[in-house]
Structures are given as C-alpha cells and as structure tokens.
Design a protein around this motif. Structure first.
Motif, PDB file in Angstrom:
ATOM      1  N   LEU A  97      10.677  -3.888  10.312  1.00 20.75           N
ATOM      2  CA  LEU A  97      10.173  -3.944   9.157  1.00 20.75           C
ATOM      3  C   LEU A  97       9.645  -2.686   8.616  1.00 20.75           C
ATOM      4  CD1 LEU A  97       7.821  -6.982  10.589  1.00 20.75           C
ATOM      5  CD2 LEU A  97      10.027  -7.081   9.251  1.00 20.75           C
ATOM      6  N   SER A  98      10.415  -1.573   9.012  1.00 20.11           N
ATOM      7  CA  SER A  98      10.191  -0.385   8.693  1.00 20.11           C
ATOM      8  C   SER A  98      10.002  -0.228   7.102  1.00 20.11           C
ATOM      9  CB  SER A  98      11.243   0.634   8.975  1.00 20.11           C
ATOM     10  OG  SER A  98      12.427   0.439   8.584  1.00 20.11           O
ATOM     11  N   LEU A  99      10.837  -0.695   6.440  1.00 13.01           N
ATOM     12  CA  LEU A  99      10.925  -0.565   4.811  1.00 13.01           C
ATOM     13  C   LEU A  99       9.841  -1.345   4.260  1.00 13.01           C
ATOM     14  CD1 LEU A  99      12.658   0.652   2.641  1.00 13.01           C
ATOM     15  CD2 LEU A  99      14.012  -1.353   2.232  1.00 13.01           C
ATOM     16  N   PRO A 100       9.396  -2.711   4.579  1.00 13.76           N
ATOM     17  CA  PRO A 100       8.375  -3.465   3.962  1.00 13.76           C
ATOM     18  C   PRO A 100       7.223  -2.776   4.311  1.00 13.76           C
ATOM     19  CG  PRO A 100       9.559  -4.687   5.497  1.00 13.76           C
ATOM     20  CD  PRO A 100      10.371  -3.716   5.556  1.00 13.76           C
ATOM     21  N   ILE A 101       6.965  -2.183   5.478  1.00 19.94           N
ATOM     22  CA  ILE A 101       5.703  -1.450   6.077  1.00 19.94           C
ATOM     23  C   ILE A 101       5.430  -0.512   5.200  1.00 19.94           C
ATOM     24  CG2 ILE A 101       4.531  -0.454   7.996  1.00 19.94           C
ATOM     25  CD1 ILE A 101       5.724  -2.628  10.087  1.00 19.94           C
ATOM     26  N   VAL A 102       6.348   0.351   5.132  1.00 16.83           N
ATOM     27  CA  VAL A 102       6.213   1.670   4.437  1.00 16.83           C
ATOM     28  C   VAL A 102       5.697   1.410   2.978  1.00 16.83           C
ATOM     29  CG1 VAL A 102       7.190   3.879   3.529  1.00 16.83           C
ATOM     30  CG2 VAL A 102       7.603   3.081   6.141  1.00 16.83           C
ATOM     31  N   GLN A 103       6.725   0.451   2.297  1.00 18.03           N
ATOM     32  CA  GLN A 103       6.337   0.086   0.909  1.00 18.03           C
ATOM     33  C   GLN A 103       4.999  -0.543   0.564  1.00 18.03           C
ATOM     34  OE1 GLN A 103       8.892  -3.468  -0.478  1.00 18.03           O
ATOM     35  NE2 GLN A 103       9.132  -2.141  -2.313  1.00 18.03           N
ATOM     36  N   LEU A 104       4.621  -1.426   1.656  1.00 18.34           N
ATOM     37  CA  LEU A 104       3.260  -2.073   1.224  1.00 18.34           C
ATOM     38  C   LEU A 104       2.146  -0.909   1.593  1.00 18.34           C
ATOM     39  CD1 LEU A 104       1.414  -4.470   1.497  1.00 18.34           C
ATOM     40  CD2 LEU A 104       1.336  -4.556   3.819  1.00 18.34           C
ATOM     41  N   ILE A 105       2.079  -0.010   2.455  1.00 21.75           N
ATOM     42  CA  ILE A 105       1.305   0.963   2.645  1.00 21.75           C
ATOM     43  C   ILE A 105       1.085   2.188   1.833  1.00 21.75           C
ATOM     44  CG2 ILE A 105       0.119   2.595   4.542  1.00 21.75           C
ATOM     45  CD1 ILE A 105       1.217   0.617   6.454  1.00 21.75           C
ATOM     46  N   PHE A 106       2.324   2.678   1.719  1.00 24.33           N
ATOM     47  CA  PHE A 106       2.426   3.906   0.787  1.00 24.33           C
ATOM     48  C   PHE A 106       2.836   4.081  -0.688  1.00 24.33           C
ATOM     49  CE2 PHE A 106       2.966   5.166   5.146  1.00 24.33           C
ATOM     50  CZ  PHE A 106       1.593   5.943   5.393  1.00 24.33           C
ATOM     51  N   GLU A 107       3.849   2.876  -1.129  1.00 20.41           N
ATOM     52  CA  GLU A 107       4.594   3.073  -2.257  1.00 20.41           C
ATOM     53  C   GLU A 107       3.819   2.441  -3.557  1.00 20.41           C
ATOM     54  OE1 GLU A 107       8.204   1.073  -4.524  1.00 20.41           O
ATOM     55  OE2 GLU A 107       8.459   1.493  -2.390  1.00 20.41           O
ATOM     56  N   ARG A 108       3.161   3.670  -4.032  1.00 18.87           N
ATOM     57  CA  ARG A 108       2.339   3.634  -5.125  1.00 18.87           C
ATOM     58  C   ARG A 108       2.355   4.976  -5.840  1.00 18.87           C
ATOM     59  NH1 ARG A 108      -0.487   1.967  -1.135  1.00 18.87           N
ATOM     60  NH2 ARG A 108      -0.290  -0.122  -1.765  1.00 18.87           N
ATOM     61  N   GLY A 109       1.893   5.108  -7.095  1.00 14.85           N
ATOM     62  CA  GLY A 109       1.606   6.392  -7.887  1.00 14.85           C
ATOM     63  C   GLY A 109       2.875   7.421  -7.873  1.00 14.85           C
ATOM     64  N   THR A 112       7.484   7.060  -4.442  1.00 12.91           N
ATOM     65  CA  THR A 112       8.444   6.361  -5.286  1.00 12.91           C
ATOM     66  C   THR A 112       9.430   5.415  -4.144  1.00 12.91           C
ATOM     67  OG1 THR A 112      10.185   7.995  -5.193  1.00 12.91           O
ATOM     68  CG2 THR A 112       8.761   7.956  -6.924  1.00 12.91           C
ATOM     69  N   SER A 113      10.125   4.403  -4.568  1.00 10.93           N
ATOM     70  CA  SER A 113      11.030   3.558  -4.000  1.00 10.93           C
ATOM     71  C   SER A 113      11.919   4.621  -2.813  1.00 10.93           C
ATOM     72  CB  SER A 113      12.003   2.716  -4.578  1.00 10.93           C
ATOM     73  OG  SER A 113      12.570   3.496  -5.709  1.00 10.93           O
ATOM     74  N   SER A 114      12.383   5.791  -3.315  1.00 10.67           N
ATOM     75  CA  SER A 114      13.270   6.709  -2.549  1.00 10.67           C
ATOM     76  C   SER A 114      12.352   7.317  -1.489  1.00 10.67           C
ATOM     77  CB  SER A 114      14.048   7.961  -3.608  1.00 10.67           C
ATOM     78  OG  SER A 114      12.806   8.558  -4.221  1.00 10.67           O
ATOM     79  N   ASP A 115      11.292   7.287  -1.838  1.00  8.94           N
ATOM     80  CA  ASP A 115      10.265   8.282  -0.860  1.00  8.94           C
ATOM     81  C   ASP A 115       9.851   6.989   0.503  1.00  8.94           C
ATOM     82  OD1 ASP A 115       9.583  10.703  -1.949  1.00  8.94           O
ATOM     83  OD2 ASP A 115       8.246   9.838  -3.331  1.00  8.94           O
ATOM     84  N   THR A 116      10.083   5.908  -0.234  1.00 11.16           N
ATOM     85  CA  THR A 116       9.830   4.539   0.916  1.00 11.16           C
ATOM     86  C   THR A 116      10.817   4.573   1.881  1.00 11.16           C
ATOM     87  OG1 THR A 116       8.422   3.306  -0.652  1.00 11.16           O
ATOM     88  CG2 THR A 116       9.610   2.188   1.157  1.00 11.16           C
ATOM     89  N   ALA A 117      12.360   4.676   1.219  1.00 10.58           N
ATOM     90  CA  ALA A 117      13.404   4.376   2.164  1.00 10.58           C
ATOM     91  C   ALA A 117      13.551   5.826   2.944  1.00 10.58           C
ATOM     92  CB  ALA A 117      14.838   4.449   1.109  1.00 10.58           C
ATOM     93  N   ALA A 118      13.295   6.864   2.428  1.00 13.68           N
ATOM     94  CA  ALA A 118      13.333   8.131   3.363  1.00 13.68           C
ATOM     95  C   ALA A 118      12.228   7.956   4.363  1.00 13.68           C
ATOM     96  CB  ALA A 118      13.072   9.266   2.460  1.00 13.68           C
ATOM     97  N   THR A 119      11.083   7.582   4.261  1.00 13.69           N
ATOM     98  CA  THR A 119      10.180   7.530   5.348  1.00 13.69           C
ATOM     99  C   THR A 119      10.405   6.396   6.266  1.00 13.69           C
ATOM    100  OG1 THR A 119       8.334   8.172   3.685  1.00 13.69           O
ATOM    101  CG2 THR A 119       7.542   7.114   5.585  1.00 13.69           C
ATOM    102  N   ALA A 120      10.966   5.307   5.592  1.00 13.91           N
ATOM    103  CA  ALA A 120      11.336   4.262   6.710  1.00 13.91           C
ATOM    104  C   ALA A 120      12.444   4.396   7.520  1.00 13.91           C
ATOM    105  CB  ALA A 120      11.683   3.019   5.868  1.00 13.91           C
ATOM    106  N   ALA A 121      13.309   5.232   7.206  1.00  8.61           N
ATOM    107  CA  ALA A 121      14.494   5.933   7.807  1.00  8.61           C
ATOM    108  C   ALA A 121      13.749   6.824   9.082  1.00  8.61           C
ATOM    109  CB  ALA A 121      15.321   6.661   7.286  1.00  8.61           C
ATOM    110  N   ALA A 122      12.919   7.522   8.819  1.00 12.94           N
ATOM    111  CA  ALA A 122      12.439   8.444   9.852  1.00 12.94           C
ATOM    112  C   ALA A 122      11.603   7.635  10.815  1.00 12.94           C
ATOM    113  CB  ALA A 122      11.188   9.370   9.228  1.00 12.94           C
ATOM    114  N   LEU A 123      10.795   6.557  10.242  1.00 12.51           N
ATOM    115  CA  LEU A 123      10.042   5.826  11.248  1.00 12.51           C
ATOM    116  C   LEU A 123      10.885   4.974  12.056  1.00 12.51           C
ATOM    117  CD1 LEU A 123       7.573   4.203  11.811  1.00 12.51           C
ATOM    118  CD2 LEU A 123       7.844   2.409   9.993  1.00 12.51           C
ATOM    119  N   ILE A 124      12.096   4.566  11.673  1.00 12.07           N
ATOM    120  CA  ILE A 124      13.122   4.000  12.566  1.00 12.07           C
ATOM    121  C   ILE A 124      13.573   4.982  13.804  1.00 12.07           C
ATOM    122  CG2 ILE A 124      15.462   3.208  12.836  1.00 12.07           C
ATOM    123  CD1 ILE A 124      15.178   2.162  10.080  1.00 12.07           C
TER     124      ILE A 124
END
Length: 291
Positions: A97-109, A112-124
């Motif tokens: 659930l790395s992608l939806p978790i990062v998106q829920l917590i951080f993706e605003r302002g 961006t969605s590209s930051d979400t994907a990159a952060t989720a990759a690091a989380l994995i």
C-alpha cells in the motif's frame, strides 16, 4: 560504558550524513523522497520495535544481573518472535500500500503525483529494513545488560562501512532507491550478526521457535498482502477519486480486510505469538477505558 555507546550513535549519524550527501546528487527531490518515506518507516519501529524492547529490557537486565542466562535467552526469544509477527505484516503492508499511503498523507500543495510515486518507491525499498531495525532494538540492549558494550558498537561500525560501500554501488544501478535498499540490507545484516553473536553468547536463542514463527508469519503476511492489494484495487475501481475522505475510507477498508485475513491465517497456522499480541493489545485497551 558511555564511550562505545557514543561511538555507536556517531556511526549511525555518519551513515545518515553520507546518504544525504549521495542523495543530493540524484536531482531535485531525492532527499525529500527519502526523508518522507523514512518517516513512515519510523512509525512501526516506534510502535512495535521500541515498545517491545522497552518492555523486555528491564526483565532482561534483571535476569542478566542474577546471571540467569536461560531466562535471558527465553525473554529475548519471546521478544523477537513478538516483533516478527508485528513488523513483518507492517513491512508487507507498507510495500503493498505504499502508493495510496503516501498519496493520502503527503499529496497536496507542492507535493505532486510524481513526488508520490517517487516517495512510494523509496518506501518499498526501505520497508524490509523495518525488521532489522526492530530486531536491533531488542538485541543490542541485551549485550549492554550482559555488560558487553563493545560487540554491538563494533557491529554497528562494520555495518556502517558496509552500508556506505553498498550504497555507492546501488546508487549507480537504481539511483536514489539504491540508498533505501542499501540501508535496508545493512539493517538486516546488523540484526543477523548481532543475533548470531548473542546466540553463541547465550548458548542458543530458541532458534527453532524463532524460525517457525518467521515462516508462519511470512506465509500469513503474504496472504494478507495479496488480500490488501486485491481489495485496494477493487475499491479504486468502485470509488475513484482523490478526495481525502474517499482515500481515507479506501485505506481504512483495505487495512481492515488485510488484518482480518492476517488474523484468519494466524488462527489456521496456529501462530500463538499473534494471538498473544492481540490479547495484550485488547487488555491494554480495556485498562485504558477503565481508567
């Protein structure tokens, strides 16, 4: 005992500094992606790793002071097995659930969605290290209780050198994600080395029980991860959208379904440590309500 302890802390900070320096060469955002993902890793470390270690350490210290090594061995083994049944599912959940978790917590302002994907990759890539970090929280203080501050520090420094070396290799292969992967490998290596040395020091750590718990937990966690992945995919189809409330409900239902499947598998596999963890959690919850 302060000298070796300070050296051990310094080794960790040096490693973080080197990772930070290496990440700055990976383009805009790499440092932030690694920092945000590592913050998510620290939540289960604090909830499970540190809390278990905090509860076990006084008991371990008491038995060590009385030179009851068999009791030390049993307490450490119980702590490690409890850690495994809590942190392996947490690591699998963070991966799935790395992608939806990062998106829920951080993706605003500006995130961006590209930051979400990159952060989720690091989380994995950070997630497997969760088991290593949490195990060290239990094993390293046991050496201190046994009046051996030298061993964990030497292992820590050796792991730091290994971490820097492997990160220099992996960053060339997979970029900033290599720093997360190298850190996880080093954490697992650190825990494995300490486990092996403590096992020899105590004449065993109930390895058969620990291995059995590890295998059962891996199976149960795999089923949990598969369940969560399928449920999350279906919920995204049924309830699409990026509204915070919708995302939160999707995550909540997905996590609940994963935990239910984990509980069912724990019962099927007779994973007693999981049942003990649930019992202690419910008991503490009931105590707080009474207070």
């Amino acid at each position: 005992l302060m000298g070796p302890g300070i050296l051990g802390v310094a080794a960790t900070q040096i490693n973080l500094l080197v990772n930070l320096i290496l990440a700055t060469g990976e383009g805009t955002g790499a440092v932030s992606w690694l920092n945000y993902s590592f913050r998510l890793i620290y939540l289960p470390i604090g909830l499970f790793g540190v809390s278990i270690a905090t509860a076990a350490l006084p008991v371990i210290s008491k038995h060590a002071a009385l030179e009851k090594l068999s009791n030390v061995r049993s307490t450490v083994s119980n702590g490690l097995r409890l850690m495994l049944v809590l942190n392996i599912p947490a690591a699998v959940g963070l991966i799935v659930l790395s992608l939806p978790i990062v998106q829920l917590i951080f993706e605003r302002g500006n995130f961006t969605s590209s930051d979400t994907a990159a952060t989720a990759a690091a989380l994995i890539f950070y997630s497997p290290g969760l088991i290593g970090y949490s195990a060290v929280k239990i094993i390293a203080p046991t050496f201190y209780a046994l009046r051996d501050s030298r061993t964990p520090v030497l292992i820590s420094v050796g792991t730091m050198v290994f971490n820097i070396t492997i990160n220099l290799i992996l960053i060339r292969l997979i970029g900033y994600k290599g720093l997360a992967l190298g850190t996880s490998i080093a954490a697992l290596l650190n825990a494995s080395a300490l486990f092996w040395l403590l096992k020899n020091r105590l004449g065993g750590l109930e390895g058969t029980l620990v291995g059995r718990t590890l295998l059962k937990t891996l199976i149960a966690s795999a089923i949990m991860g598969l369940t969560a992945a399928v449920v999350n995919q279906q919920l995204e189809l049924l309830f699409p959208g990026t509204d915070f409330a919708i995302q939160f409900i999707r995550i909540l239902i997905t996590i609940a379904s994963g935990l239910i499947s984990l509980g069912c598998m724990a019962r099927i596999l007779k994973l007693q440590e999981f049942n003990d963890a649930v019992y202690h959690f419910l008991k503490k919850l009931q105590t707080r309500r009474t207070d």
